[in-house]
Design a protein around this motif. Sequence first.
Motif, PDB file in Angstrom:
ATOM      1  N   LEU A 104     -23.261 -47.787 -42.083  1.00  0.00           N
ATOM      2  CA  LEU A 104     -23.450 -46.334 -42.180  1.00  0.00           C
ATOM      3  C   LEU A 104     -24.800 -45.913 -41.604  1.00  0.00           C
ATOM      4  O   LEU A 104     -24.908 -44.910 -40.896  1.00  0.00           O
ATOM      5  N   VAL A 105     -25.840 -46.684 -41.904  1.00  0.00           N
ATOM      6  CA  VAL A 105     -27.163 -46.366 -41.366  1.00  0.00           C
ATOM      7  C   VAL A 105     -27.137 -46.458 -39.833  1.00  0.00           C
ATOM      8  O   VAL A 105     -27.640 -45.582 -39.129  1.00  0.00           O
ATOM      9  N   PHE A 114     -24.593 -46.080 -37.962  1.00  0.00           N
ATOM     10  CA  PHE A 114     -23.797 -44.955 -37.466  1.00  0.00           C
ATOM     11  C   PHE A 114     -24.687 -43.726 -37.259  1.00  0.00           C
ATOM     12  O   PHE A 114     -24.639 -43.070 -36.215  1.00  0.00           O
ATOM     13  N   VAL A 115     -25.522 -43.416 -38.243  1.00  0.00           N
ATOM     14  CA  VAL A 115     -26.415 -42.259 -38.125  1.00  0.00           C
ATOM     15  C   VAL A 115     -27.405 -42.469 -36.974  1.00  0.00           C
ATOM     16  O   VAL A 115     -27.620 -41.589 -36.135  1.00  0.00           O
ATOM     17  N   GLY A 118     -32.574 -36.868 -36.718  1.00  0.00           N
ATOM     18  CA  GLY A 118     -31.514 -37.856 -36.908  1.00  0.00           C
ATOM     19  C   GLY A 118     -32.094 -39.259 -37.022  1.00  0.00           C
ATOM     20  O   GLY A 118     -31.725 -40.028 -37.908  1.00  0.00           O
ATOM     21  N   LEU A 166     -33.967 -39.703 -40.293  1.00  0.00           N
ATOM     22  CA  LEU A 166     -33.019 -39.909 -41.393  1.00  0.00           C
ATOM     23  C   LEU A 166     -32.506 -41.347 -41.401  1.00  0.00           C
ATOM     24  O   LEU A 166     -32.421 -41.989 -42.454  1.00  0.00           O
ATOM     25  N   THR A 195     -33.056 -43.951 -44.410  1.00  0.00           N
ATOM     26  CA  THR A 195     -31.932 -44.559 -45.144  1.00  0.00           C
ATOM     27  C   THR A 195     -31.900 -46.059 -44.935  1.00  0.00           C
ATOM     28  O   THR A 195     -31.367 -46.789 -45.767  1.00  0.00           O
TER      29      THR A 195
END
Lengths: 384, 389
Positions: A27-28, A30-31, A255, A258, A262
């Motif tokens: 997920l990290v 992906f961001v 982005g 973030l 994360t």
Amino acid sequence: MVPIQYNARSLLVRKVTTLATAGGIALVVFVFAGALMFNAGVTRALATSGSPDTAIILRKGSDAELSSAIGNDYLGLFRGPAQVSQAGGMVGEIIVVVTADHADGSGVSNVLVRGTPANGIAFRPEVHITRGRAPRPGTNEAIVGQSIAGRFAGMSIGGTINLKRNSPLTVVGEFTAGGSTYDSEVWADLDYVRNSLGRQAAVSSARVRLSSAADFEGYRQLIETDKRFAMKVMRETDYYEKQSQQTAGLFTAMGLALAIMTSIAAMIGAAITMNGAIAHRTREIGTLRALGFSRGAVLSSFLLEALLLALIGGVIGSIAVVSLSLVSVPLINFATFSEIVIRFHATPDVFIKALIFSGVMGLLGGLAPAIRASRVTPVEAMRG
Amino acid sequence: MNLATYARRNLFRRRGRTIMTVVAVMVCVLILCLLRTVIAAWNAGADAASTDRLSTRHKVSITMQLPQRYIDELRQVPGVKAATWANWFGAKDPKERVPFFAGFAVDVNSWFDVQDEMVVPPDQLAAWKATPSGAILGDVLARTLGVKVGDRLVITSDIYPGDWQFTVSGIYTAKRKSVDRNTFLLRWDFLNNDPRAVYSKDHLGWMVSRISDASHSADISRQIDARFDIHDDQTLTMTERQFALSFLGGFAAILSAFDLVSLVILAIMTLILANTVAMSVRERTHEYGVLRAIGFTPAYIRGFILGESVLVAVVGGLAGIAVVYLVVNQGIGPALEENMSGLFPYFRASAQVLIGALVAAVVLGVVAGAVPAIRAGRLKVTDALRRID
């Protein structure tokens, strides 16, 4: 070295934990990769709008075509210097931002209309008509970029765009310029647009094709020091590069920030998992040490396991993020206040950075647990 | 021994893991609060924009201007209490101390009557009315440029060539938090009389009117546009809120992308929590068997596991919002407001954001504990006892 199969099988045995941890890392990633793809999309749109052998001339003090104005009389003077390519030539164009209604009724936005002379399309070899036909010079015919065709009321073949009461532009075709910002513009005849606006005596900007990209500096100095006018000359690629920074810089930075923040959580996740794994395998580690594997071998083995775990996440995240390349988002170009459409763009660079990022997360998260593992003494471990 | 005690004692059996999980939850809550605050700050402009003020501009393009006589006609429209106008000046600091700020050429007599959220002391306003080359600056902009009332100031423009000399007549402060404190105001008549403004002579950039009844804004907007419809320059009128929303509309996709990132953060938090709970449960399967064997019901086992998961989430969530309160609301928030007021006129995590994040942490604590809890509850006593891990 402890064989890597040992680590791979250990990860497989603890499926749920491995998947949960790798999922967090995915997920990290992906961001992170999403932010890079967004930036690559903006860069592609704006960077491919320019070419390095083209100079754009604006009035001194203006940062963008929208606020610039150049009297017609000067246009001939820009063509004189020896650096100008005789075959390529020059275009002087007028820019106006028009209010347009979104076709889906979601409100109004701004669209850039470019009044271009008869050689405007030929000046940019990347421009192709995709539907309909090219506009006839000297008429009220216009073509719309394919990114905005259909997005706004009137901006599709047969539609009309009002510049002035009773003098609408009629759309006769759609065009593309290879995903550049031109794809979010409307192109019409220079004189028709100028007459509608009552600004016959001036253009917004001039573009001059030089014999080679290396000629730019000489040309710039010649024009900027000319006492007859006060102009600013920029390489077209630099001009768009600056716009892409202004437009996307903040969002890309947010982005990435973030993703990096994360990643702290994901690294903690990796550390928890590795700590758990090591607590379970103290006896195994003791055996490895008793068999003669050094502390360094144990350390690198567990670091490798953390790396592997993180790379699984990195690969999952990278695969998932490819789906973003189907997504287009509208965005305001601050330099023109008009809407451009950006498509997320996957480049090899994005994936390389994403995998490196996930690897770093794994190594940092796994470091403390791996050190702990390397400190296990064989005797205590096998006794315990 | 009750549920909470058991959960608490269990947490300290693997102290390192519990602390790390709490920190991970804290980090997630912190990022979530920051992100929601940024999104709220961007929406604040539109949320605070008034609905009793209308903005009238050229129908074709924001860059086209309206004839000066339009302001008198606008003032005659029924329902319009007061009206003023402004032109975009394209102001720039020649020394580039400020990357971007708004510069408006405005009507010296009516601007502050209509824009009453900008407050300027009466003596400074009187001085401005007496000084054609006077300017009024937002307090933040004045501080960045290092000027005070009475100072001389040179500003350039990307529309009108050359240097523009001004005298600082006054400094305005904001009545509401969402007001930009970085705006530069010069007198419209000063611009209009300058030969460099010949192309926009006697033209207005846009008009702003205050109406008597916000509930009639749609009607009055229509009446204004109808009044100018017969002219060559037609108008587009909307409330300031609609105007702000149409501007935000250009970023709607970006805002929804950040909404998506909020969900991603929550998902990461859930995965980390779930992993911790799953690991603890696996280690204690044998114990659960013992507890069941001495008479505890499956509901108790489920309660123990869920209680533990929620406790970690609550502690992490509370730590997270405490950090947000201390670091953002007392530290970087005010600093951002001072230095980046153009982008973030107001940057504090609201109570709504903080409570929302805590609630999310609790709910996800339940979610993360649910699957392991249900599975542990279903275990047969004999199977659980047989597992020695």
